[in-house]
Design an enzyme around this catalytic site. Structure first.
Site, short mmCIF file in Angstrom:
data_model
loop_
_atom_site.label_atom_id
_atom_site.label_comp_id
_atom_site.label_asym_id
_atom_site.label_seq_id
_atom_site.Cartn_x
_atom_site.Cartn_y
_atom_site.Cartn_z
N HIS A 139 0.97 -1.20 0.01
CA HIS A 139 0.02 -0.07 0.08
C HIS A 139 0.86 1.20 0.10
CE1 HIS A 139 -3.89 1.98 0.62
NE2 HIS A 139 -3.09 3.08 1.14
N HIS A 195 1.73 5.41 -2.27
CA HIS A 195 1.38 6.53 -3.17
C HIS A 195 2.59 6.94 -3.84
CE1 HIS A 195 -2.96 6.47 -1.96
NE2 HIS A 195 -2.52 6.01 -0.90
N GLN A 229 -9.15 9.35 -6.19
CA GLN A 229 -8.85 9.98 -4.74
C GLN A 229 -10.02 10.86 -4.51
OE1 GLN A 229 -5.81 10.39 -2.45
NE2 GLN A 229 -7.72 10.56 -1.59
N HIS A 289 -9.63 1.77 -0.53
CA HIS A 289 -9.17 2.67 0.75
C HIS A 289 -10.70 2.65 1.18
CE1 HIS A 289 -5.65 4.08 -1.28
NE2 HIS A 289 -5.62 4.91 -0.08
N GLU A 338 -11.52 4.94 6.17
CA GLU A 338 -10.16 5.50 6.92
C GLU A 338 -10.67 6.74 7.44
OE1 GLU A 338 -5.91 7.27 5.63
OE2 GLU A 338 -7.24 6.87 4.10
N ASP A 358 2.31 3.40 2.75
CA ASP A 358 1.50 4.43 2.44
C ASP A 358 2.00 5.53 1.86
OD1 ASP A 358 -1.17 5.30 2.14
OD2 ASP A 358 -1.64 5.61 4.19
#
Length: 425
Positions: free
Chosen positions: A54, A56, A149, A207, A210, A306
C-alpha cells in the site's frame, strides 16, 4: 551464487542457498558446490524481499509543494493534493518515483503496490507510473491501482478516467467509498467497483473506512460483495480504521463477515497513528484497525508504508521494518509470536495479497533475497538493521556496511554493534 550459513525466517539455522539462472536451486546445510560468488551470511537472517502492498508513488517526495499540511489531518492532505495535481508533470512524477524506487531497493523492498490518482483528466500520474513500472521492472515489481482519490461519484470524470487507466494497463481496481458525498454513494461505489473487478478479472483494493467515524461501515459491503461475486483473496480492504471506534458487539460480527469472505486487510501503522484521532482531545484514539482480532479470525493482515514525504506524511524512509516496528508498538503486538507476525506482515502476507509468484526461500523460488544484519525476525523488527546484501534474480543490486559505532570509553570495547542477540524460543 551461494549464500552460506543463513538463518531463515522460519528459524532454521546454518542453511546454504544455491542460486543459478535467477532461481533458488537448493536450500540446506553444507551444500557441496562452489559459486562464482559466495556470500557468508555468518548466521544472519536471510529473507525474501520486503513487500509494500500500500503506497502512493505519484505523490511521494513532494513534501512542501505547494505548501505544508498545517493541521496534519487527512482532509487537509487530500485538499493539498488537489492543489498540487494541476502542477504535476510526467517528468516530475517520474523523477520523484525513480528516486523513491532507488531508496526502496536499498531498503530491501522487492515489490510495491502503488495507488495512482485517476481524478486528473490528463492521467499524468498514471502515464508516468506506467513508464516507471517498465523502467524498474528488472529490479523492482510495481503493481498499479487505479485510485479515484476524489471519489468515484464525487468527481465528475473519475469513473471514465478509472476505466481509461485500466485500459492503459493499470493492474488493480481501486476506490475510496468513505469519501463519497453520502454513505449510500459509498455503498454503491463498493458494489460497482467489485463488479468491475469481477468482470475484468482484476484484483480490487479499496481505501475503506479511513475514518474515526464508527458508522463508516463500507467494509461490511466490501465483505458482502467479495463473497457474492466469489472474489475471495482477490479483494483487499485498506486502512479500515473506523473499526477502532466501533462497539465491540458490531466489530465481532463484522470480523466474522470479513473472515468468511476470504478478503485481505491492510493496516498502515505509520500513517494511521498520525492521521487518526485528530479531532480527539483525551483520551485519544490510536487509529489502527483491529489487527490481532482480524488475525485471530484468519484474515490475512499486511502492513503498508502508505506515504513518504508527501501531503499526508512528512516523514518516512521506505523502510518496511520501521512500519513493522510501529505496528508492534501502536497495535500493540508485543509477544514474540506477534513480533514474528509483524515481520510476516511486511513479507509473506503482502506477497500473497499481491499474488507474487515464486516468492520465498525454497527451491524453485525466485532468487530475490535480503541478507539482514540481524539474528532473526524478532531482532530485525527490534533494531531495523542494515540490509547487507539485496539480491534480485541472484544478482546483488544493493549492499551496505554493518551498523557499528566506535567507542572511546576506558575499560570498554573499542566498538559496539546493535544486534546479534538471539531471541528466546
Amino acid at each position: 551464487m551461494i549464500v552460506r550459513n543463513a538463518t531463515l525466517p522460519d528459524g532454521q539455522t546454518g542453511m546454504d542457498i544455491l542460486i543459478s539462472d535467477g532461481l533458488i536451486q537448493a536450500v540446506g546445510p553444507g551444500i557441496e558446490a562452489s559459486g562464482h560468488e559466495e556470500i557468508d551470511a555468518a548466521g544472519r537472517l536471510v529473507s525474501p524481499p520486503f513487500v509494500d502492498c500500500h503506497f502512493h508513488m505519484d505523490a511521494t517526495l513532494s513534501l512542501g509543494t505547494p505548501r505544508l499540511n498545517r493541521s496534519g489531518t487527512l482532509l487537509e492532505a487530500i485538499a493539498l493534493w488537489g492543489e498540487l495535481k494541476p502542477m504535476l508533470t510526467q517528468e516530475a512524477v517520474i523523477e520523484r518515483a525513480l528516486r523513491y524506487c532507488d531508496m526502496a531497493v536499498a531498503q530491501g523492498i522487492g515489490a510495491i503496490r502503488t495507488h495512482v490518482d485517476v481524478c486528473d483528466d490528463t492521467l499524468t500520474g498514471v502515464e508516468a507510473l506506467i513508464e516507471v513500472r517498465a523502467r524498474v521492472a528488472p529490479y523492482l515489481t510495481l503493481q498499479l491501482v487505479a485510485f479515484p482519490q476524489d471519489g468515484l461519484y464525487r468527481s465528475p470524470t473519475a469513473r471514465q478516467n478509472l476505466l481509461r487507466a485500466l485500459d492503459l494497463g493499470v493492474d488493480v481496481v481501486g476506490g475510496i467509498p468513505h469519501f463519497e458525498r453520502t454513505m449510500e454513494d459509498g455503498r454503491r461505489s463498493v458494489t460497482e467497483l467489485c463488479e468491475l473487478g469481477a468482470k475484468l478479472g482484476r484484483m480490487v483494493d479499496l481505501h475503506c473506512d479511513e475514518s474515526d467515524d464508527p458508522h463508516s461501515r463500507h467494509v461490511e459491503q466490501l465483505a458482502y460483495e467479495t463473497q457474492r461475486l466469489g472474489l475471495s483473496n482477490r479483494v483487499t480492504g485498506s486502512h479500515l480504521t473506523s473499526m477502532h471506534s466501533m462497539d465491540n458487539y458490531y466489530a465481532s460480527k463484522l470480523i466474522d463477515l470479513i473472515a468468511e469472505s476470504g478478503m485481505n486487510a491492510v493496516c498502515n501503522p505509520l500513517i494511521n497513528i498520525t492521521l487518526q484521532g485528530r479531532h480527539d482531545t483525551y483520551p485519544r484514539r490510536r487509529g489502527l484497525t483491529r489487527v490481532p482480532e482480524l488475525q485471530a479470525a484468519g484474515v490475512p493482515v499486511a502492513f503498508g508504508q502508505d506515504c513518504v514525504m508527501d501531503p499526508w506524511y512528512s516523514l518516512g524512509s521506505g523502510d518496511m521494518l520501521e512500519v513493522a516496528h510501529m505496528g508492534v508498538h501502536a497495535v500493540p503486538m508485543t509477544s514474540l509470536k506477534d513480533i514474528r507476525a509483524a515481520f510476516d506482515a511486511v513479507t509473506v502476507v503482502p506477497a500473497a495479497l499481491m499474488g507474487l509468484e515464486g516468492y520465498g526461500v525454497a527451491p524453485g523460488c525466485k532468487a530475490d533475497l535480503v541478507v539482514l544484519d540481524a539474528a532473526d525476525t524478532v531482532e530485525a523488527v527490534r533494531i531495523k538493521p542494515a540490509r547487507l546484501f539485496v539480491l534480485r534474480a541472484g544478482r546483488v543490486v544493493a549492499r551496505a556496511a554493518p551498523r557499528t559505532s566506535s567507542l572511546e570509553l576506558p575499560g570498554r570495547p573499542a566498538s559496539v554493534t546493535f544486534g546479534r542477540g538471539i531471541s528466546p524460543a
